[in-house]
Enzyme design. Sequence first.
Site, mmCIF file in Angstrom:
data_model
loop_
_atom_site.group_PDB
_atom_site.id
_atom_site.type_symbol
_atom_site.label_atom_id
_atom_site.label_comp_id
_atom_site.label_asym_id
_atom_site.label_seq_id
_atom_site.Cartn_x
_atom_site.Cartn_y
_atom_site.Cartn_z
ATOM 1 N N HIS A 178 0.809 -1.230 0.000
ATOM 2 C CA HIS A 178 0.000 0.000 0.000
ATOM 3 C C HIS A 178 0.844 1.283 0.000
ATOM 4 O O HIS A 178 0.735 2.136 0.866
ATOM 5 C CB HIS A 178 -1.092 0.012 1.074
ATOM 6 C CG HIS A 178 -0.732 -0.516 2.439
ATOM 7 N ND1 HIS A 178 0.287 0.005 3.182
ATOM 8 C CD2 HIS A 178 -1.287 -1.499 3.188
ATOM 9 C CE1 HIS A 178 0.343 -0.624 4.324
ATOM 10 N NE2 HIS A 178 -0.574 -1.542 4.362
ATOM 11 N N HIS A 227 -4.824 -10.272 13.993
ATOM 12 C CA HIS A 227 -4.967 -9.036 13.211
ATOM 13 C C HIS A 227 -5.688 -9.372 11.907
ATOM 14 O O HIS A 227 -5.366 -10.356 11.251
ATOM 15 C CB HIS A 227 -3.560 -8.483 12.955
ATOM 16 C CG HIS A 227 -3.494 -7.252 12.100
ATOM 17 N ND1 HIS A 227 -4.511 -6.330 11.987
ATOM 18 C CD2 HIS A 227 -2.482 -6.767 11.318
ATOM 19 C CE1 HIS A 227 -4.139 -5.365 11.182
ATOM 20 N NE2 HIS A 227 -2.920 -5.607 10.745
ATOM 21 N N GLU A 245 -5.944 -7.667 8.972
ATOM 22 C CA GLU A 245 -5.514 -7.203 7.646
ATOM 23 C C GLU A 245 -5.237 -8.431 6.771
ATOM 24 O O GLU A 245 -4.774 -9.477 7.245
ATOM 25 C CB GLU A 245 -4.285 -6.292 7.741
ATOM 26 C CG GLU A 245 -4.050 -5.569 6.424
ATOM 27 C CD GLU A 245 -3.104 -4.370 6.525
ATOM 28 O OE1 GLU A 245 -2.490 -4.157 7.582
ATOM 29 O OE2 GLU A 245 -2.986 -3.660 5.509
ATOM 30 N N ASP A 262 -3.111 -9.471 4.703
ATOM 31 C CA ASP A 262 -1.837 -10.191 4.604
ATOM 32 C C ASP A 262 -1.762 -11.304 5.644
ATOM 33 O O ASP A 262 -0.931 -12.200 5.548
ATOM 34 C CB ASP A 262 -0.625 -9.248 4.699
ATOM 35 C CG ASP A 262 -0.702 -8.251 5.838
ATOM 36 O OD1 ASP A 262 -1.815 -7.913 6.258
ATOM 37 O OD2 ASP A 262 0.357 -7.810 6.307
ATOM 38 N N HIS A 306 -1.587 -2.561 14.275
ATOM 39 C CA HIS A 306 -1.601 -1.498 13.297
ATOM 40 C C HIS A 306 -3.036 -1.123 12.889
ATOM 41 O O HIS A 306 -3.263 -0.100 12.239
ATOM 42 C CB HIS A 306 -0.763 -2.020 12.106
ATOM 43 C CG HIS A 306 -1.057 -1.518 10.759
ATOM 44 N ND1 HIS A 306 -1.401 -2.295 9.702
ATOM 45 C CD2 HIS A 306 -1.041 -0.247 10.299
ATOM 46 C CE1 HIS A 306 -1.574 -1.568 8.631
ATOM 47 N NE2 HIS A 306 -1.356 -0.339 8.943
ATOM 48 N N ASP A 352 1.886 -7.480 13.767
ATOM 49 C CA ASP A 352 2.714 -6.519 13.029
ATOM 50 C C ASP A 352 3.829 -5.927 13.904
ATOM 51 O O ASP A 352 4.814 -5.385 13.389
ATOM 52 C CB ASP A 352 1.855 -5.354 12.507
ATOM 53 C CG ASP A 352 1.109 -5.696 11.220
ATOM 54 O OD1 ASP A 352 1.443 -6.708 10.579
ATOM 55 O OD2 ASP A 352 0.193 -4.939 10.857
ATOM 56 N N TYR A 360 10.183 -0.094 8.115
ATOM 57 C CA TYR A 360 8.851 -0.592 8.481
ATOM 58 C C TYR A 360 8.191 0.364 9.476
ATOM 59 O O TYR A 360 7.029 0.753 9.323
ATOM 60 C CB TYR A 360 9.023 -1.987 9.088
ATOM 61 C CG TYR A 360 7.772 -2.721 9.446
ATOM 62 C CD1 TYR A 360 7.135 -3.539 8.516
ATOM 63 C CD2 TYR A 360 7.246 -2.653 10.723
ATOM 64 C CE1 TYR A 360 6.001 -4.261 8.864
ATOM 65 C CE2 TYR A 360 6.115 -3.375 11.081
ATOM 66 C CZ TYR A 360 5.502 -4.167 10.148
ATOM 67 O OH TYR A 360 4.379 -4.872 10.492
ATOM 68 N N HIS A 377 5.827 -10.495 10.423
ATOM 69 C CA HIS A 377 6.638 -10.192 9.236
ATOM 70 C C HIS A 377 8.111 -10.231 9.625
ATOM 71 O O HIS A 377 8.496 -9.681 10.668
ATOM 72 C CB HIS A 377 6.344 -8.785 8.699
ATOM 73 C CG HIS A 377 4.942 -8.580 8.216
ATOM 74 N ND1 HIS A 377 4.423 -9.215 7.114
ATOM 75 C CD2 HIS A 377 3.950 -7.786 8.689
ATOM 76 C CE1 HIS A 377 3.180 -8.814 6.919
ATOM 77 N NE2 HIS A 377 2.863 -7.959 7.868
HETATM 78 FE FE1 FEO Z 1 -1.343 -4.634 9.401
HETATM 79 FE FE2 FEO Z 1 0.805 -7.130 8.390
HETATM 80 O O1 FEO Z 1 -0.798 -6.176 8.503
#
Ligand code: FEO
Length: 405
Positions: A28, A82, A84, A86, A148, A167, A195, A228
């Site tokens: 994004h 989370h 999101e 991903d 996040h 995250d 990041y 991540h």
């Molecule tokens: Fe806020 Fe890795 O997603």
Amino acid sequence: MSNVFNAVRISDHVHWVGAVDWEIRDFHGYETGRGTTYNAYLVTGDETVLIDTVKKPFFGEMMSRIASVMGPGRIDYLISNHSEMDHTGALPETVSALKPKKVFASAGGKKALFDHFGEAFDVTTVKDGESLKLGGLDFTFLETRMLHWPDSMVTFLANDRILFSQDGFGMHLASSERFADELPDPILEHEGARYFANILLPYSSLVLKLLERVTALNLPLQILAPDHGPVWRRDILRMPGLWGGWARQKPTAKAIIVYDTMWQSTGRLARALSEGLIEGGISTKVMPLEACHRSDVATELLGAAALFAGSPTLNNHLLPRMADLLTYLKGLKPKNLVGGAFGSYGWSGEGAKQVKEILSAMGVEMLFDEINVRYVPKPEDLLKCRSLGLEAAERIQRSVKDQEG
Ligand code: FEO
């Protein structure tokens, strides 16, 4: 049957069963030059618990890694830290394939999962601070709202002393190595900073509160397992410590000059300004948008005291790349910056003024009226830029000293 993708054991009860995305270069708007990983974790006690899933195209890779631990079958529970995509893109397929008895999420997570996937599966909510025994192991959930997303939470597995931090404390870094201690420090620090700057900066005050809370809880941590990048099993407070420093946004004697240019007039103003700053002892990074991505600028702003931005005027507006950059930076809400605007023009001259307006709206304290030069800078224009750079340097040095005092 052997698997193409195998799990990696990270502690007595936990395997990494995520996916490595070597391809992704845009998250994004954030340029992810080294790809990323989507980390999912399989916890095996008397029963099995999967913590988070992966981005939808990586469902097969995750399932292969899971099968390498327990063969094809079912899991008992799934924890979604989370929402999101991903981490949840593969969630509906995972639920269909592995049929967990329960899917756990925060109250915000339940709402977000419903908004994403409708009633594809039931979600059981867990409260902030709640502990559950699953498969004979002890899990505690802590909400981390807006880190996040509003739904975010982290999960602590007391038996193996692991914090699954979602995250939090992650980075976008694809690698064959699964542990941070197997990777070079400069890469970890650079990607960690990138990041933080590109995702977490707007939530700096919440990061500081979370760090205070986790410190007060005094969790007996041995492993930090984000969603991540690599897993931390040594020096596990390193990334939280860096996050604390970045979140405080304390200015240092560092300035960023970012510009775009058509015929090098604005570029020459940028370089003249930089000479004054450098003479005044300020570490100065000149960033032409021809060569620098918006994510590079956001990253370099960590620790900077000043942001100067320049654009010529094109059809009564600032140049599109500068509009892109300033829109992005405004959303990241950097704090404690001084700066200024500059540019060149032929007949109308709105570019530098618009840059100044946006910088002011971002809360950047303007050190001088915009520098706006017709067509090509004359020697006196360049000397003026240099001298404004030197004055800005003195001001930056004073404010850095005040902060230290
Ligand atoms: Fe806020 Fe890795 O997603």
